[in-house]
Design a protein around this motif. Structure first.
Motif, short mmCIF file in Angstrom:
data_model
loop_
_atom_site.label_atom_id
_atom_site.label_comp_id
_atom_site.label_asym_id
_atom_site.label_seq_id
_atom_site.Cartn_x
_atom_site.Cartn_y
_atom_site.Cartn_z
N THR A 2 0.83 -1.20 0.00
CA THR A 2 0.00 0.00 0.00
C THR A 2 0.87 1.25 0.00
O THR A 2 0.56 2.24 -0.68
CB THR A 2 -0.94 0.00 1.22
OG1 THR A 2 -1.72 -1.19 1.17
CG2 THR A 2 -1.86 1.19 1.20
N PHE A 3 1.97 1.21 0.75
CA PHE A 3 2.89 2.34 0.80
C PHE A 3 3.43 2.68 -0.58
O PHE A 3 3.52 3.85 -0.96
CB PHE A 3 4.03 2.02 1.78
CG PHE A 3 5.00 3.13 1.95
CD1 PHE A 3 4.69 4.23 2.73
CD2 PHE A 3 6.23 3.09 1.32
CE1 PHE A 3 5.58 5.26 2.89
CE2 PHE A 3 7.13 4.12 1.48
CZ PHE A 3 6.81 5.20 2.26
N LEU A 4 3.79 1.67 -1.36
CA LEU A 4 4.31 1.90 -2.70
C LEU A 4 3.25 2.44 -3.64
O LEU A 4 3.54 3.28 -4.50
CB LEU A 4 4.90 0.60 -3.25
CG LEU A 4 6.14 0.08 -2.53
CD1 LEU A 4 6.55 -1.26 -3.11
CD2 LEU A 4 7.28 1.08 -2.62
N LEU A 5 2.02 1.98 -3.50
CA LEU A 5 0.94 2.50 -4.34
C LEU A 5 0.67 3.97 -4.05
O LEU A 5 0.45 4.77 -4.96
CB LEU A 5 -0.34 1.67 -4.13
CG LEU A 5 -0.31 0.27 -4.72
CD1 LEU A 5 -1.50 -0.52 -4.21
CD2 LEU A 5 -0.31 0.33 -6.23
N ILE A 6 0.70 4.33 -2.77
CA ILE A 6 0.51 5.73 -2.40
C ILE A 6 1.65 6.58 -2.93
O ILE A 6 1.45 7.67 -3.46
CB ILE A 6 0.35 5.87 -0.88
CG1 ILE A 6 -0.95 5.21 -0.43
CG2 ILE A 6 0.37 7.33 -0.46
CD1 ILE A 6 -1.10 5.10 1.07
N ALA A 10 1.38 9.55 -5.60
CA ALA A 10 1.85 10.88 -5.22
C ALA A 10 2.84 11.43 -6.23
O ALA A 10 2.84 12.64 -6.52
CB ALA A 10 2.48 10.84 -3.83
N ALA A 11 3.68 10.57 -6.78
CA ALA A 11 4.63 11.01 -7.80
C ALA A 11 3.91 11.48 -9.06
O ALA A 11 4.24 12.53 -9.63
CB ALA A 11 5.61 9.89 -8.13
N VAL A 12 2.93 10.72 -9.50
CA VAL A 12 2.15 11.11 -10.68
C VAL A 12 1.37 12.39 -10.39
O VAL A 12 1.32 13.31 -11.21
CB VAL A 12 1.20 9.97 -11.10
CG1 VAL A 12 0.26 10.42 -12.20
CG2 VAL A 12 1.99 8.76 -11.54
N GLY A 13 0.78 12.47 -9.20
CA GLY A 13 0.02 13.65 -8.83
C GLY A 13 0.87 14.91 -8.75
O GLY A 13 0.43 16.00 -9.14
N PHE A 66 -3.97 4.13 -4.59
CA PHE A 66 -3.35 4.84 -5.71
C PHE A 66 -4.16 6.03 -6.18
O PHE A 66 -3.65 7.14 -6.30
CB PHE A 66 -3.12 3.87 -6.88
CG PHE A 66 -2.44 4.51 -8.06
CD1 PHE A 66 -1.08 4.73 -8.05
CD2 PHE A 66 -3.17 4.89 -9.17
CE1 PHE A 66 -0.44 5.33 -9.12
CE2 PHE A 66 -2.55 5.48 -10.26
CZ PHE A 66 -1.19 5.70 -10.23
N LEU A 67 -5.45 5.81 -6.46
CA LEU A 67 -6.27 6.84 -7.08
C LEU A 67 -6.76 7.93 -6.12
O LEU A 67 -6.86 9.10 -6.51
CB LEU A 67 -7.48 6.20 -7.77
CG LEU A 67 -7.17 5.30 -8.96
CD1 LEU A 67 -8.43 4.58 -9.40
CD2 LEU A 67 -6.57 6.11 -10.08
N LEU A 68 -7.11 7.56 -4.89
CA LEU A 68 -7.69 8.54 -3.98
C LEU A 68 -6.66 9.15 -3.03
O LEU A 68 -6.63 10.35 -2.84
CB LEU A 68 -8.82 7.92 -3.18
CG LEU A 68 -9.99 7.35 -3.98
CD1 LEU A 68 -11.10 6.90 -3.05
CD2 LEU A 68 -10.51 8.36 -4.98
N ILE A 69 -5.82 8.33 -2.43
CA ILE A 69 -4.86 8.84 -1.46
C ILE A 69 -3.63 9.40 -2.16
O ILE A 69 -3.20 10.52 -1.91
CB ILE A 69 -4.48 7.75 -0.45
CG1 ILE A 69 -5.70 7.28 0.31
CG2 ILE A 69 -3.41 8.27 0.52
CD1 ILE A 69 -5.48 6.05 1.15
N GLY A 70 -3.04 8.61 -3.06
CA GLY A 70 -1.79 9.01 -3.70
C GLY A 70 -1.96 10.10 -4.74
O GLY A 70 -1.31 11.13 -4.69
N LEU A 71 -2.84 9.88 -5.67
CA LEU A 71 -2.98 10.80 -6.79
C LEU A 71 -3.64 12.07 -6.32
O LEU A 71 -3.37 13.13 -6.66
CB LEU A 71 -3.81 10.14 -7.89
CG LEU A 71 -3.80 10.81 -9.26
CD1 LEU A 71 -2.42 10.76 -9.87
CD2 LEU A 71 -4.78 10.14 -10.16
#
Length: 71
Positions: A2-6, A10-13, A66-71
């Motif tokens: 999960t950490f890697l997905l976030i 975040a990098a893409v965002g 990925f989509l809600l927290i990270g991006l």
């Protein structure tokens, strides 16, 4: 995992926010339009993703991170 997905989201965002801020600097008139647009688009993205995929198994497995927290 999960950490890697976030982190990936975040990098893409960050790249998307940077691109949007460079496009919106030409209309800067003392009001933070790029912050306003970023917040409005982010809220719309979260609502759209949740409305479309809230019942999907992949969304709860990795999509939210990925989509809600990270991006």
């Amino acid at each position: 995992m999960t950490f890697l997905l976030i982190a990936a989201g975040a990098a893409v965002g960050a790249l998307l926010r940077y691109a949007a801020s460079t496009l919106l600097t030409t209309i800067d008139q003392g009001f933070p339009y790029n912050t306003l647009c970023g917040n409005l688009l982010g809220a719309a993205r979260i609502g759209l993703c949740w409305g479309l995929w809230r019942d999907e198994a992949w969304f709860f497995a990795w999509g939210r991170a990925f989509l809600l927290i990270g991006l």
